[in-house]
Design a protein around this motif. Sequence first.
Motif, PDB file in Angstrom:
ATOM      1  N   ARG A 149       0.829  -1.203   0.000  1.00  0.00           N
ATOM      2  CA  ARG A 149       0.000   0.000   0.000  1.00  0.00           C
ATOM      3  C   ARG A 149       0.864   1.254   0.000  1.00  0.00           C
ATOM      4  N   HIS A 150       1.914   1.261   0.805  1.00  0.00           N
ATOM      5  CA  HIS A 150       2.790   2.427   0.859  1.00  0.00           C
ATOM      6  C   HIS A 150       3.529   2.610  -0.468  1.00  0.00           C
ATOM      7  N   ARG A 151       3.965   1.516  -1.049  1.00  0.00           N
ATOM      8  CA  ARG A 151       4.633   1.593  -2.348  1.00  0.00           C
ATOM      9  C   ARG A 151       3.706   2.198  -3.391  1.00  0.00           C
ATOM     10  N   GLN A 152       2.455   1.774  -3.392  1.00  0.00           N
ATOM     11  CA  GLN A 152       1.485   2.298  -4.351  1.00  0.00           C
ATOM     12  C   GLN A 152       1.193   3.775  -4.102  1.00  0.00           C
ATOM     13  N   GLN A 153       1.101   4.158  -2.829  1.00  0.00           N
ATOM     14  CA  GLN A 153       0.850   5.570  -2.512  1.00  0.00           C
ATOM     15  C   GLN A 153       1.986   6.462  -3.016  1.00  0.00           C
ATOM     16  N   VAL A 154       3.218   6.023  -2.814  1.00  0.00           N
ATOM     17  CA  VAL A 154       4.361   6.811  -3.262  1.00  0.00           C
ATOM     18  C   VAL A 154       4.368   6.914  -4.787  1.00  0.00           C
ATOM     19  N   ASN A 155       4.085   5.817  -5.468  1.00  0.00           N
ATOM     20  CA  ASN A 155       4.045   5.848  -6.931  1.00  0.00           C
ATOM     21  C   ASN A 155       2.996   6.823  -7.450  1.00  0.00           C
ATOM     22  N   VAL A 156       1.832   6.844  -6.819  1.00  0.00           N
ATOM     23  CA  VAL A 156       0.782   7.766  -7.253  1.00  0.00           C
ATOM     24  C   VAL A 156       1.238   9.216  -7.069  1.00  0.00           C
ATOM     25  N   LEU A 157       1.860   9.515  -5.931  1.00  0.00           N
ATOM     26  CA  LEU A 157       2.332  10.883  -5.694  1.00  0.00           C
ATOM     27  C   LEU A 157       3.444  11.265  -6.663  1.00  0.00           C
ATOM     28  N   MET A 158       4.287  10.312  -7.032  1.00  0.00           N
ATOM     29  CA  MET A 158       5.312  10.597  -8.041  1.00  0.00           C
ATOM     30  C   MET A 158       4.674  10.893  -9.394  1.00  0.00           C
ATOM     31  N   LEU A 159       3.667  10.132  -9.754  1.00  0.00           N
ATOM     32  CA  LEU A 159       3.003  10.334 -11.049  1.00  0.00           C
ATOM     33  C   LEU A 159       2.328  11.696 -11.123  1.00  0.00           C
ATOM     34  N   THR A 160       1.671  12.096 -10.036  1.00  0.00           N
ATOM     35  CA  THR A 160       0.882  13.322 -10.059  1.00  0.00           C
ATOM     36  C   THR A 160       1.656  14.562  -9.628  1.00  0.00           C
ATOM     37  N   CYS A 161       2.776  14.365  -8.899  1.00  0.00           N
ATOM     38  CA  CYS A 161       3.470  15.520  -8.313  1.00  0.00           C
ATOM     39  C   CYS A 161       4.991  15.496  -8.491  1.00  0.00           C
ATOM     40  N   GLY A 162       5.559  14.434  -9.025  1.00  0.00           N
ATOM     41  CA  GLY A 162       7.012  14.249  -9.011  1.00  0.00           C
ATOM     42  C   GLY A 162       7.797  15.216  -9.862  1.00  0.00           C
ATOM     43  N   LEU A 163       7.149  15.802 -10.885  1.00  0.00           N
ATOM     44  CA  LEU A 163       7.824  16.787 -11.733  1.00  0.00           C
ATOM     45  C   LEU A 163       7.207  18.170 -11.538  1.00  0.00           C
ATOM     46  N   TYR A 164       6.701  18.388 -10.326  1.00  0.00           N
ATOM     47  CA  TYR A 164       6.170  19.692  -9.928  1.00  0.00           C
ATOM     48  C   TYR A 164       5.020  20.126 -10.837  1.00  0.00           C
ATOM     49  N   GLU A 165       5.025  21.386 -11.267  1.00  0.00           N
ATOM     50  CA  GLU A 165       3.896  21.876 -12.056  1.00  0.00           C
ATOM     51  C   GLU A 165       3.830  21.249 -13.447  1.00  0.00           C
ATOM     52  N   ASP A 166       4.895  20.565 -13.873  1.00  0.00           N
ATOM     53  CA  ASP A 166       4.892  19.864 -15.165  1.00  0.00           C
ATOM     54  C   ASP A 166       4.359  18.437 -15.063  1.00  0.00           C
ATOM     55  N   SER A 167       4.013  18.001 -13.872  1.00  0.00           N
ATOM     56  CA  SER A 167       3.614  16.599 -13.664  1.00  0.00           C
ATOM     57  C   SER A 167       2.439  16.162 -14.529  1.00  0.00           C
ATOM     58  N   PRO A 168       1.348  16.940 -14.642  1.00  0.00           N
ATOM     59  CA  PRO A 168       0.223  16.474 -15.472  1.00  0.00           C
ATOM     60  C   PRO A 168       0.626  16.217 -16.921  1.00  0.00           C
ATOM     61  N   ARG A 169       1.455  17.114 -17.476  1.00  0.00           N
ATOM     62  CA  ARG A 169       1.892  16.945 -18.869  1.00  0.00           C
ATOM     63  C   ARG A 169       2.641  15.633 -19.056  1.00  0.00           C
ATOM     64  N   TYR A 170       3.604  15.359 -18.184  1.00  0.00           N
ATOM     65  CA  TYR A 170       4.430  14.169 -18.379  1.00  0.00           C
ATOM     66  C   TYR A 170       3.740  12.894 -17.908  1.00  0.00           C
ATOM     67  N   ALA A 171       2.723  13.026 -17.055  1.00  0.00           N
ATOM     68  CA  ALA A 171       1.912  11.853 -16.719  1.00  0.00           C
ATOM     69  C   ALA A 171       1.231  11.322 -17.975  1.00  0.00           C
ATOM     70  N   LEU A 172       0.845  12.225 -18.854  1.00  0.00           N
ATOM     71  CA  LEU A 172       0.236  11.822 -20.123  1.00  0.00           C
ATOM     72  C   LEU A 172       1.280  11.381 -21.147  1.00  0.00           C
TER      73      LEU A 172
END
Length: 294
Positions: A214-237
């Motif tokens: 569960r913790h591993r999955q939570q961290v992965n989700v936060l990396m996907l949505t927030c890991g590249l700061y304000e550019d995160s949504p663009r690179y998630a796609l």
Amino acid sequence: MLKHLHPALIQEWLEAAATEIPKGEPLQRLPRVGAEAFALAVVTPEHQFTLGCSSLRFPLMSAIKPFLLLYALTLWQEQVWTWVGQRPSDYPYNSVVQLTLDQGWPRNPMINSGAIALASQLTHVGGVAVFQTWLNECAGTQLQVDQEVLAAVYRHPNWQNRSLAHFLVESGRIADAGVALENYNQVCCFQGTIEEVARLGLLLALPHEKVSDRHRQQVNVLMLTCGLYEDSPRYALEIGLPMKSGVSGVILAIVPRQGAIACYSPPLDSSGNSILGLYLLQRISRHLSLSPLG
């Protein structure tokens, strides 16, 4: 599949990058490494390869943040979410404006305010050294604090981080700004090789006896949505992988259930992300059909 990714193909992309990507500049306040420095590692449990300066050691900077979060979740479970939020930031990673708008509540643990809040908690469990030992034992790495880089960090006033820490005290999120910044600076100055960074990524890519799924999955989700700061949504796609960058020029990408990719190249874009690292990850994602865009 990552095991089907060949070094020769990445070498072709590197040659194309010379004319396809814009130029950037390394972060000036860190000890200078040549802008041409490059290293890449692809690691799975059964397969690995590196390209470039595989023996070069560099500071992880903000790329350590997912593992600070993972450690905090391991120790304090869901209490962590009473200290930091889970929403993407609208402003840069060190934005005082964002923390002000949020009334002292750190948006997420991937930006500086959130990581400073978590770093402040290390004092209660033995400090930075205990976190370092835990991480090295879990990942099979030999990370250590880069004293030269730490000294360079201290020479730079970094008023943004100081303002963030004092605002966190004023809002009741942390107790001591000086202690929080000391811990935060030290963990950001953990240094390692490109292979070690990728090996850290395996903690988030696959089940591990010392890491909750569960913790591993939570961290992965936060990396996907927030890991590249304000550019995160663009690179998630565009790339579709959990990623975390550091202003030293490192980017770590997690390929869930397969392995991890780490790239180091110091020239940065305006958001503080490695230009070449993002370019290669885009190419890899498209080649292996990892992006939701196909």
